[in-house]
Design an enzyme around this catalytic site. Structure first.
Site, PDB file in Angstrom:
ATOM      1  CG  ASP A  24      -2.021   0.729   1.188  1.00 20.20           C
ATOM      2  OD1 ASP A  24      -2.437   1.326  -0.001  1.00 20.20           O
ATOM      3  OD2 ASP A  24      -2.693   1.218   2.252  1.00 20.20           O
ATOM      4  N   GLY A  25       0.306   2.218  -0.574  1.00 21.06           N
ATOM      5  CA  GLY A  25       1.130   3.668  -0.495  1.00 21.06           C
ATOM      6  C   GLY A  25       1.593   4.174  -1.833  1.00 21.06           C
ATOM      7  CG  HIS A  41      -0.444   1.956  -9.370  1.00 20.45           C
ATOM      8  ND1 HIS A  41      -0.551   1.810  -7.829  1.00 20.45           N
ATOM      9  CD2 HIS A  41      -1.581   2.687  -9.610  1.00 20.45           C
ATOM     10  CE1 HIS A  41      -1.749   2.290  -7.531  1.00 20.45           C
ATOM     11  NE2 HIS A  41      -2.412   2.744  -8.609  1.00 20.45           N
ATOM     12  CB  SER A  70     -12.989  -8.070  -4.300  1.00 19.43           C
ATOM     13  OG  SER A  70     -13.009  -8.284  -2.765  1.00 19.43           O
ATOM     14  CG  LEU A 135       9.737 -17.075  -3.618  1.00 21.91           C
ATOM     15  CD1 LEU A 135       9.737 -17.014  -2.112  1.00 21.91           C
ATOM     16  CD2 LEU A 135       9.619 -15.667  -4.183  1.00 21.91           C
TER      17      LEU A 135
HETATM   18  C1  IPE Z   1      -5.503  -2.885  -0.218  1.00 19.90           C
HETATM   19  O1  IPE Z   1      -5.168  -1.387  -0.595  1.00 19.90           O
HETATM   20  C2  IPE Z   1      -5.586  -3.557  -1.483  1.00 19.90           C
HETATM   21  C3  IPE Z   1      -4.314  -3.708  -2.086  1.00 19.90           C
HETATM   22  C4  IPE Z   1      -2.790  -3.264  -1.760  1.00 19.90           C
HETATM   23  C5  IPE Z   1      -4.330  -4.342  -3.378  1.00 19.90           C
HETATM   24  P1  IPE Z   1      -6.219  -0.297  -0.528  1.00 19.90           P
HETATM   25  O2  IPE Z   1      -5.390   0.761  -0.528  1.00 19.90           O
HETATM   26  O3  IPE Z   1      -6.988  -0.337  -1.483  1.00 19.90           O
HETATM   27  O4  IPE Z   1      -7.027  -0.502   0.980  1.00 19.90           O
HETATM   28  P2  IPE Z   1      -7.885   0.362   1.752  1.00 19.90           P
HETATM   29  O5  IPE Z   1      -9.236   0.446   0.815  1.00 19.90           O
HETATM   30  O6  IPE Z   1      -7.655   1.778   1.785  1.00 19.90           O
HETATM   31  O7  IPE Z   1      -8.285  -0.243   2.986  1.00 19.90           O
HETATM   32  C1  IPE Z   2      -1.552   0.297  -3.484  1.00 18.15           C
HETATM   33  O1  IPE Z   2      -1.258   1.542  -3.411  1.00 18.15           O
HETATM   34  C2  IPE Z   2      -1.706  -0.422  -4.822  1.00 18.15           C
HETATM   35  C3  IPE Z   2      -3.245  -0.728  -4.944  1.00 18.15           C
HETATM   36  C4  IPE Z   2      -4.259  -0.885  -4.135  1.00 18.15           C
HETATM   37  C5  IPE Z   2      -3.615  -1.104  -6.319  1.00 18.15           C
HETATM   38  P1  IPE Z   2      -2.403   2.753  -3.466  1.00 18.15           P
HETATM   39  O2  IPE Z   2      -2.921   2.834  -4.883  1.00 18.15           O
HETATM   40  O3  IPE Z   2      -3.728   2.159  -2.599  1.00 18.15           O
HETATM   41  O4  IPE Z   2      -1.924   3.898  -2.894  1.00 18.15           O
HETATM   42  P2  IPE Z   2      -2.430   5.011  -1.859  1.00 18.15           P
HETATM   43  O5  IPE Z   2      -3.098   4.030  -0.416  1.00 18.15           O
HETATM   44  O6  IPE Z   2      -3.464   5.719  -2.497  1.00 18.15           O
HETATM   45  O7  IPE Z   2      -1.323   5.973  -1.503  1.00 18.15           O
HETATM   46 MG    MG Z   3      -4.079   2.379  -0.471  1.00 21.75          MG
END
Ligand code: IPE
Ligand code: IPE
Ligand code: MG
Length: 250
Positions: A24-25, A41, A70, A135
């Site tokens: 995430d992030g 990404h 999902s 792996l």
């Molecule tokens: C969770 O990330 C799913 C993935 C990393 C693929 P999100 O950024 O979508 O999660 P929420 O909705 O903020 O909890």
């Molecule tokens: C995680 O990063 C990747 C996916 C959910 C596909 P985010 O796209 O959720 O990044 P933030 O949370 O908005 O920074």
């Molecule tokens: Mg996110």
């Protein structure tokens, strides 16, 4: 079959056998640099490469990455479509590298919603790498923990309708999407959020959790080492007392 943490005591090793990560992030990483979210990404895919390498070096046997939940269909159509393109290009470009490094690729989730092109690429990549043993890299795509439990229930119901009302955990487990892997020892979420976001709900029952503020595109081999070091300081009691753990040494 693998040990289930709620039914038998799993063997605890210094290096987690299975690491599961919510990557995430990406969006925030890009925003900080005045870049479009998709740039985060793209950089995130590079991090995947580095973390796969680092896991092999550390002796991790299973790495599971949450790539698309999902619930991520709720994002703007443009971002969803760029994520799908990225997934396609990663599959096209990385499979040879996975092959060279002895990595087996698995994709879990409801794949029926993906384009036929993407579904074929996934199948081809899984088949091409099926014999690799160094792996096991699992990508969770259009995956949801609740979807997983329900699809397992539905398949079990079709298989053993006569046992309804008496099904056990052991009956359900072979139908779960990750029945080919032990339960995650270590769960990592980058990006500062401290939630499970419908990831592996069943399988995380006894995993150790590690949250880090580091945004996924900035996560690296050192950050993984730090997460493993934090894991090594935990006492995995599985319901027992600390004294019992020390007596048995596991
Ligand atoms: C969770 O990330 C799913 C993935 C990393 C693929 P999100 O950024 O979508 O999660 P929420 O909705 O903020 O909890
Ligand atoms: C995680 O990063 C990747 C996916 C959910 C596909 P985010 O796209 O959720 O990044 P933030 O949370 O908005 O920074
Ligand atoms: Mg996110």
């Amino acid at each position: 079959m693998f040990t289930s943490a709620t039914r038998e005591l799993p063997e605890v090793r210094p290096v987690p056998r299975h690491v599961a990560i919510i990557m995430d992030g990406n969006g925030r990483w890009a925003k900080k640099r005045f870049l479009p979210r998709v740039a985060g990404h793209v950089k995130g895919v590079e991090t995947v490469r580095e973390v796969v390498r680092a896991c092999i070096e550390q002796g991790v046997e299973y790495l599971t990455l949450f790539a698309f939940s999902s619930e991520n269909w709720r994002r703007p159509a443009e971002e969803v479509s760029r994520l799908m393109q990225l997934f396609v290009s990663a599959l096209e470009n990385e499979v040879k590298k996975l092959q060279r490094n002895g990595v087996r690729l698995k994709v879990i989730g409801d794949l029926s919603r993906f384009s036929p092109e993407l579904q074929t690429l996934i199948q081809t990549a899984e088949r091409a790498t099926a014999e690799n043993r160094r792996l096991v890299l699992t990508i969770a795509a259009n995956y949801g923990g609740r979807w997983d439990i329900l699809q397992a229930m539905n398949r079990l119901a079709a298989e053993k309708p006569e046992a309804a009302g008496q099904w056990t955990e052991a009956d359900l487990e072979p139908w779960l999407a990750m029945s080919y892997a032990p339960e995650p020892d270590l769960f990592i979420r980058t990006g500062g959020e401290e939630r499970v976001s419908n990831f592996l709900l069943w399988q995380l029952a006894y995993s150790e959790f590690h949250f880090t503020e580091t945004l996924w595109p900035a996560f690296d081999a050192d950050a993984l080492k730090e997460a493993i070091a934090s894991y090594q300081r935990r006492e995995r009691r599985f319901g027992r007392t600390s004294e019992q753990v020390q007596e048995t040494g596991n």
